[in-house]
Scaffold this motif. Structure first.
Motif, mmCIF file in Angstrom:
data_model
loop_
_atom_site.group_PDB
_atom_site.id
_atom_site.type_symbol
_atom_site.label_atom_id
_atom_site.label_comp_id
_atom_site.label_asym_id
_atom_site.label_seq_id
_atom_site.Cartn_x
_atom_site.Cartn_y
_atom_site.Cartn_z
ATOM 1 N N ALA A 14 23.930 -45.224 -43.165
ATOM 2 C CA ALA A 14 24.653 -44.203 -43.936
ATOM 3 C C ALA A 14 25.620 -43.387 -43.092
ATOM 4 C CB ALA A 14 23.657 -43.262 -44.613
ATOM 5 N N ALA A 15 25.766 -43.745 -41.815
ATOM 6 C CA ALA A 15 26.528 -42.902 -40.893
ATOM 7 C C ALA A 15 27.997 -42.770 -41.267
ATOM 8 C CB ALA A 15 26.392 -43.436 -39.473
ATOM 9 N N GLN A 16 28.568 -43.768 -41.926
ATOM 10 C CA GLN A 16 29.990 -43.732 -42.269
ATOM 11 C C GLN A 16 30.252 -43.291 -43.707
ATOM 12 O OE1 GLN A 16 32.305 -44.105 -39.938
ATOM 13 N NE2 GLN A 16 30.609 -44.361 -38.494
ATOM 14 N N ARG A 17 29.208 -42.906 -44.425
ATOM 15 C CA ARG A 17 29.417 -42.487 -45.807
ATOM 16 C C ARG A 17 30.160 -41.156 -45.874
ATOM 17 N NH1 ARG A 17 23.905 -43.302 -49.234
ATOM 18 N NH2 ARG A 17 24.965 -41.631 -50.410
ATOM 19 N N GLU A 18 31.228 -41.121 -46.663
ATOM 20 C CA GLU A 18 32.029 -39.912 -46.776
ATOM 21 C C GLU A 18 31.264 -38.773 -47.448
ATOM 22 O OE1 GLU A 18 34.895 -39.130 -45.449
ATOM 23 O OE2 GLU A 18 34.888 -41.083 -44.444
ATOM 24 N N ASP A 19 30.368 -39.124 -48.403
ATOM 25 C CA ASP A 19 29.616 -38.059 -49.066
ATOM 26 C C ASP A 19 28.625 -37.393 -48.113
ATOM 27 O OD1 ASP A 19 28.057 -40.349 -48.969
ATOM 28 O OD2 ASP A 19 27.296 -40.171 -51.018
ATOM 29 N N VAL A 20 28.107 -38.159 -47.143
ATOM 30 C CA VAL A 20 27.226 -37.570 -46.132
ATOM 31 C C VAL A 20 28.019 -36.613 -45.242
ATOM 32 C CG1 VAL A 20 25.756 -38.047 -44.143
ATOM 33 C CG2 VAL A 20 25.651 -39.536 -46.157
ATOM 34 N N ARG A 21 29.182 -37.073 -44.792
ATOM 35 C CA ARG A 21 30.024 -36.217 -43.953
ATOM 36 C C ARG A 21 30.440 -34.941 -44.693
ATOM 37 N NH1 ARG A 21 32.220 -38.507 -39.353
ATOM 38 N NH2 ARG A 21 31.570 -40.672 -38.973
ATOM 39 N N ALA A 22 30.757 -35.095 -45.979
ATOM 40 C CA ALA A 22 31.160 -33.932 -46.769
ATOM 41 C C ALA A 22 30.013 -32.938 -46.914
ATOM 42 C CB ALA A 22 31.649 -34.386 -48.142
ATOM 43 N N ALA A 23 28.793 -33.446 -47.126
ATOM 44 C CA ALA A 23 27.629 -32.576 -47.275
ATOM 45 C C ALA A 23 27.353 -31.815 -45.984
ATOM 46 C CB ALA A 23 26.406 -33.396 -47.683
ATOM 47 N N VAL A 24 27.419 -32.509 -44.857
ATOM 48 C CA VAL A 24 27.216 -31.848 -43.565
ATOM 49 C C VAL A 24 28.284 -30.780 -43.347
ATOM 50 C CG1 VAL A 24 27.270 -32.175 -41.058
ATOM 51 C CG2 VAL A 24 26.018 -33.792 -42.503
ATOM 52 N N GLY A 25 29.536 -31.116 -43.667
ATOM 53 C CA GLY A 25 30.612 -30.152 -43.498
ATOM 54 C C GLY A 25 30.434 -28.918 -44.361
ATOM 55 N N LYS A 26 29.966 -29.105 -45.575
ATOM 56 C CA LYS A 26 29.787 -27.971 -46.486
ATOM 57 C C LYS A 26 28.697 -27.026 -45.988
ATOM 58 C CE LYS A 26 29.606 -26.979 -51.438
ATOM 59 N NZ LYS A 26 29.616 -27.566 -52.802
ATOM 60 N N VAL A 27 27.611 -27.585 -45.485
ATOM 61 C CA VAL A 27 26.521 -26.742 -44.967
ATOM 62 C C VAL A 27 26.956 -26.026 -43.691
ATOM 63 C CG1 VAL A 27 24.206 -26.837 -43.953
ATOM 64 C CG2 VAL A 27 24.674 -28.025 -46.085
ATOM 65 N N ARG A 28 27.728 -26.716 -42.864
ATOM 66 C CA ARG A 28 28.257 -26.051 -41.664
ATOM 67 C C ARG A 28 29.198 -24.909 -42.047
ATOM 68 N NH1 ARG A 28 29.455 -31.522 -38.069
ATOM 69 N NH2 ARG A 28 27.409 -31.624 -37.043
ATOM 70 N N ASP A 29 30.017 -25.139 -43.061
ATOM 71 C CA ASP A 29 30.944 -24.091 -43.509
ATOM 72 C C ASP A 29 30.199 -22.861 -44.025
ATOM 73 O OD1 ASP A 29 33.095 -25.675 -42.856
ATOM 74 O OD2 ASP A 29 33.470 -26.363 -44.904
ATOM 75 N N ALA A 30 28.957 -23.053 -44.487
ATOM 76 C CA ALA A 30 28.148 -21.939 -44.976
ATOM 77 C C ALA A 30 27.479 -21.170 -43.837
ATOM 78 C CB ALA A 30 27.090 -22.441 -45.954
ATOM 79 N N GLY A 31 27.748 -21.594 -42.585
ATOM 80 C CA GLY A 31 27.250 -20.850 -41.430
ATOM 81 C C GLY A 31 26.043 -21.452 -40.742
ATOM 82 N N HIS A 32 25.600 -22.626 -41.195
ATOM 83 C CA HIS A 32 24.421 -23.254 -40.595
ATOM 84 C C HIS A 32 24.843 -24.280 -39.541
ATOM 85 C CE1 HIS A 32 22.077 -21.371 -43.750
ATOM 86 N NE2 HIS A 32 22.868 -21.916 -44.658
ATOM 87 N N GLU A 33 23.968 -24.495 -38.584
ATOM 88 C CA GLU A 33 24.209 -25.510 -37.561
ATOM 89 C C GLU A 33 23.530 -26.806 -37.978
ATOM 90 O OE1 GLU A 33 23.466 -26.294 -32.759
ATOM 91 O OE2 GLU A 33 23.059 -24.323 -33.644
ATOM 92 N N VAL A 34 24.247 -27.921 -37.850
ATOM 93 C CA VAL A 34 23.684 -29.235 -38.154
ATOM 94 C C VAL A 34 23.966 -30.151 -36.965
ATOM 95 C CG1 VAL A 34 23.580 -31.183 -39.746
ATOM 96 C CG2 VAL A 34 24.188 -28.907 -40.614
ATOM 97 N N SER A 35 22.928 -30.526 -36.243
ATOM 98 C CA SER A 35 23.077 -31.495 -35.159
ATOM 99 C C SER A 35 22.559 -32.845 -35.665
ATOM 100 C CB SER A 35 22.312 -31.047 -33.908
ATOM 101 O OG SER A 35 20.936 -30.826 -34.193
ATOM 102 N N VAL A 36 23.374 -33.885 -35.493
ATOM 103 C CA VAL A 36 23.088 -35.186 -36.093
ATOM 104 C C VAL A 36 22.697 -36.185 -35.015
ATOM 105 C CG1 VAL A 36 23.999 -37.044 -37.534
ATOM 106 C CG2 VAL A 36 24.771 -34.686 -37.912
ATOM 107 N N ARG A 37 21.631 -36.926 -35.283
ATOM 108 C CA ARG A 37 21.211 -38.038 -34.429
ATOM 109 C C ARG A 37 21.127 -39.289 -35.307
ATOM 110 N NH1 ARG A 37 22.268 -34.357 -31.738
ATOM 111 N NH2 ARG A 37 21.111 -33.434 -29.998
ATOM 112 N N VAL A 38 21.837 -40.336 -34.925
ATOM 113 C CA VAL A 38 21.966 -41.533 -35.759
ATOM 114 C C VAL A 38 21.090 -42.657 -35.220
ATOM 115 C CG1 VAL A 38 23.580 -43.256 -36.678
ATOM 116 C CG2 VAL A 38 24.320 -40.881 -36.374
ATOM 117 N N THR A 39 20.352 -43.316 -36.108
ATOM 118 C CA THR A 39 19.521 -44.451 -35.697
ATOM 119 C C THR A 39 20.369 -45.714 -35.607
ATOM 120 O OG1 THR A 39 18.875 -45.133 -37.937
ATOM 121 C CG2 THR A 39 17.572 -43.416 -36.890
ATOM 122 N N TRP A 40 19.952 -46.597 -34.697
ATOM 123 C CA TRP A 40 20.689 -47.834 -34.469
ATOM 124 C C TRP A 40 19.797 -49.057 -34.611
ATOM 125 C CZ3 TRP A 40 25.362 -49.829 -34.249
ATOM 126 C CH2 TRP A 40 25.581 -51.040 -33.590
#
Length: 303
Positions: A14-40
């Motif tokens: 799911a790492a390249q899904r635009e809806d995932v990126r958008a969700a992370v961006g929205k939560v960051r914009d609300a002032g929260h920190e999101v650190s992402v670790r991707v499985t391989w």
């Protein structure tokens, strides 16, 4: 509102899904920190969970988010249970970003997998609630353990079919396996309860649904210290297609009085031959099975 630091363990699919990126961006914009670790590769979810556990204080992680399907959630919860002493909770709360095919655990909690921004907002801002887990022969599950016919449908559904049909793939697989069905024979006991005989399927639910949306344990509560047992006794051979059709299309509501139901904190299963049990979709085979609920083992941010 205080700021959260979410550590998101994200399934690589799911790492390249635009809806995932958008969700992370929205939560960051609300002032929260999101650190992402991707499985391989296999084992990464467990490794990254252990890493988060070791660095929780140093990195300031207050919520660990399982970004994937029910298998990802299971791997994260099972790793935390195995790594921590029995009387010690994780140093952070947990949450789910539902990115799988069925997303049964998240959907059973009332989350909408089609609104990822809302799901990640729950992870950032919802109250952390004590949440049970279940153990089957010492292995953890958080949603449901299923055995018999339903377990085979879950593990044998073609991943390509799931990608095309979504949760309906489980129904398609089930309807095409009528001729292969054999009832399991066993004895189930616990807390003053005893049942013995042939059964078509059983479900032991901490959560409410499995197999792509089937409400197998519709009354399950995530923090009552009990697991909801549902047994579907084996019908006469001529009735199997009708019984399974009703089950797959309407869940247990389609069977009504035909199902044996009980709430138990602990139970044992003794089968006449090794039984396939799925723990949130992860298979286990055993003829002698011990099941127990661990009340409030984790804290989860959920609706």
């Amino acid at each position: 509102m205080s700021q959260s630091h979410l550590r998101l363990i994200l399934n690589g699919k799911a790492a390249q899904r635009e809806d995932v990126r958008a969700a992370v961006g929205k939560v960051r914009d609300a002032g929260h920190e999101v650190s992402v670790r991707v499985t391989w590769e296999d084992g990464d979810t467990e490794r990254l969970t252990r890493e988060a556990l070791a660095r929780a204080a140093e990195d300031g992680i207050d919520c660990l988010v399982a970004g994937g399907g029910d298998g990802t959630v299971n791997a994260l919860v099972a790793t935390l249970h195995a790594e921590l002493p029995k009387d010690e909770k994780p140093p952070f709360s947990l949450a789910v970003l539902p990115l799988g095919t069925a997303n049964d655990f998240a959907a059973g909690m009332g989350m909408n997998p089609r609104d990822l921004a809302a799901c990640l907002k729950i992870a950032a801002e919802a109250e952390a609630k004590p949440t049970d887990i279940g153990l089957v022969n010492g292995r953890a599950f958080i949603n449901m353990a299923t055995g018999g016919f339903g377990a085979g449908v879950t593990t044998e559904t073609d991943p390509r079919l799931k990608n095309t049909l979504g949760g309906a793939a489980y129904l398609f697989t089930g309807l095409n396996r009528f001729a292969e069905l054999d009832a399991c024979e066993g004895r189930i006991e616990g807390d003053g309860f005893s049942w013995e005989g042939p059964f078509l399927a059983l479900a032991i639910g901490n959560g409410r649904q499995a197999g792509g949306g089937f409400q197998l344990c519709p009354d399950a509560d995530l923090n009552d210290g009990k697991l909801d047992l549902s047994i579907i006794p084996a019908p006469q051979a001529a009735d199997v297609p009708d019984i399974l059709g009703r089950l797959l299309q309407g869940g247990l509501e389609g069977l009504r009085g035909a199902v044996v139901k009980k709430q138990l904190a602990e139970l044992t299963i003794h089968a006449d031959q090794p039984l396939q049990i799925n723990l949130d979709g992860e298979p286990l085979h055993a003829a002698d099975i011990e099941v127990k609920a661990l009340q409030g083992r984790i804290d989860m941010r959920r609706p």
